[in-house]
Design a protein around this motif. Sequence first.
Motif, PDB file in Angstrom:
ATOM      1  N   LEU A 173      -9.478   9.307   1.778  1.00 22.30           N
ATOM      2  CA  LEU A 173      -8.696   8.069   1.667  1.00 22.30           C
ATOM      3  C   LEU A 173      -8.635   7.317   2.989  1.00 22.30           C
ATOM      4  O   LEU A 173      -8.731   6.085   3.018  1.00 22.30           O
ATOM      5  CB  LEU A 173      -7.285   8.388   1.166  1.00 22.30           C
ATOM      6  N   ASP A 174      -8.479   8.040   4.092  1.00 23.61           N
ATOM      7  CA  ASP A 174      -8.334   7.367   5.382  1.00 23.61           C
ATOM      8  C   ASP A 174      -9.644   6.760   5.866  1.00 23.61           C
ATOM      9  O   ASP A 174      -9.646   5.679   6.471  1.00 23.61           O
ATOM     10  CB  ASP A 174      -7.804   8.345   6.432  1.00 23.61           C
ATOM     11  N   TYR A 191      -3.476  -0.248  -3.322  1.00 21.05           N
ATOM     12  CA  TYR A 191      -3.445  -1.447  -2.491  1.00 21.05           C
ATOM     13  C   TYR A 191      -3.296  -2.672  -3.390  1.00 21.05           C
ATOM     14  O   TYR A 191      -4.028  -2.821  -4.370  1.00 21.05           O
ATOM     15  CB  TYR A 191      -4.751  -1.629  -1.708  1.00 21.05           C
ATOM     16  N   ASP A 197       0.777   5.758  -1.248  1.00 21.67           N
ATOM     17  CA  ASP A 197       0.051   6.902  -1.786  1.00 21.67           C
ATOM     18  C   ASP A 197       0.795   7.485  -2.978  1.00 21.67           C
ATOM     19  O   ASP A 197       2.034   7.461  -3.025  1.00 21.67           O
ATOM     20  CB  ASP A 197      -0.104   7.996  -0.724  1.00 21.67           C
ATOM     21  N   SER A 201      -7.884   3.741  -4.439  1.00 21.72           N
ATOM     22  CA  SER A 201      -8.839   4.639  -3.793  1.00 21.72           C
ATOM     23  C   SER A 201      -8.552   6.074  -4.228  1.00 21.72           C
ATOM     24  O   SER A 201      -7.395   6.504  -4.274  1.00 21.72           O
ATOM     25  CB  SER A 201      -8.712   4.515  -2.275  1.00 21.72           C
ATOM     26  N   ARG A 247      -4.664   6.210  -3.441  1.00 21.89           N
ATOM     27  CA  ARG A 247      -3.948   5.229  -2.620  1.00 21.89           C
ATOM     28  C   ARG A 247      -4.036   3.868  -3.299  1.00 21.89           C
ATOM     29  O   ARG A 247      -5.116   3.420  -3.675  1.00 21.89           O
ATOM     30  CB  ARG A 247      -4.535   5.176  -1.213  1.00 21.89           C
ATOM     31  N   SER A 304       0.855  -1.187   0.000  1.00 23.42           N
ATOM     32  CA  SER A 304       0.000   0.000   0.000  1.00 23.42           C
ATOM     33  C   SER A 304       0.886   1.231   0.000  1.00 23.42           C
ATOM     34  O   SER A 304       1.856   1.308   0.755  1.00 23.42           O
ATOM     35  CB  SER A 304      -0.916   0.020   1.226  1.00 23.42           C
ATOM     36  N   ASP A 316     -10.047   3.353   4.224  1.00 23.65           N
ATOM     37  CA  ASP A 316      -8.839   2.537   4.116  1.00 23.65           C
ATOM     38  C   ASP A 316      -9.124   1.071   4.440  1.00 23.65           C
ATOM     39  O   ASP A 316      -8.668   0.167   3.735  1.00 23.65           O
ATOM     40  CB  ASP A 316      -7.781   3.104   5.066  1.00 23.65           C
ATOM     41  N   ARG A 369      -8.715  -2.082   1.830  1.00 22.97           N
ATOM     42  CA  ARG A 369      -7.804  -3.185   2.160  1.00 22.97           C
ATOM     43  C   ARG A 369      -8.537  -4.524   2.109  1.00 22.97           C
ATOM     44  O   ARG A 369      -8.032  -5.517   1.556  1.00 22.97           O
ATOM     45  CB  ARG A 369      -7.205  -2.971   3.551  1.00 22.97           C
TER      46      ARG A 369
END
Length: 315
Positions: free
Chosen positions: A95-96, A68, A53, A115, A66, A51, A99, A103
Amino acid sequence: MELNEGAQRVLAMQREIGGAPFETLTVHAARTAFNAGNPLWQPEAPEVGTSYDLTAPGPHGPIPIRFYRGRDAAVEKPLPALVYFHGGGWVVGGLDSHDVVCRALANAAGAIVISVGYRLAPEHKFPAGIDDAVAAMRFVFDQAGSLGIDPARIAVGGDSAGGNIATVVALTARNGDVPPVNYQILFYPNTDAAQKHTSYRTKGEGYGLTASTMRWYRDHYIRDATDIDDWRVSPLRVASLVGVASTYIVTAAYDPLCDEGMEYANRLRAEGVLVTHRHLQDQIHGFVSMGRYIPEAKSTIEDAATAWKAANSQA
């Protein structure tokens, strides 16, 4: 059907915590409250293979994204990719906030998830978020080789407002204005900004997301009422859905957005699109992001990933 036990617990905890409805707050305060509350309902973030950014060029500046790769995903060959747009009413989230969901999707599918941190309203009203989504799709397609992605197997997905954006990108791809989309995953998508479906009245209070909060989100997003009729805001109003990518769509019975999501699924099917529609009779809006207390979050993500993998095997 009675409301799911885990959903009941989440709603009870939300009532205990309190907090003002978003529509009574400033945008900054609403974002602060969302960012503080959102992690409470999510499980621990699972480990993935990779992962990191990066940014994609956009019409109005760089777009944060982002990357993954699933934990057990192959590294020696190009993989399918899901370009994911987070929920949050076009106003909150990022994004957070999604997350964990991204994932989990990457691991469950053994694939890549990208993302997209599209610009938010009201600072950037419609169609700014759509512009960023389209630009991100083009970037993923153009950089597929360096990202380890199979350009013939790029899907879109999202939840709520992100599901709305995903539908628009899929329609734009159908029209030939962005690279092809081979599948779409939609968790309780917003498809009609008029907000007049029955579920806004029957499930618009007492189940987390409210009808009044949805109006607040929408009114921050659109420029004026004429935008409601634009299919890029209300995908249900597009003239035709023929030729849109095969779709996995989730609706929840205790959700103001339930009826418009069901209507979208039914219309896709009626117009010849292959649809897998999972309707959860006992769930609330946003449950896929509430896996700490709602086990159905995990099983729904895994089911969506299974459907996507099956579509990829035929691509």
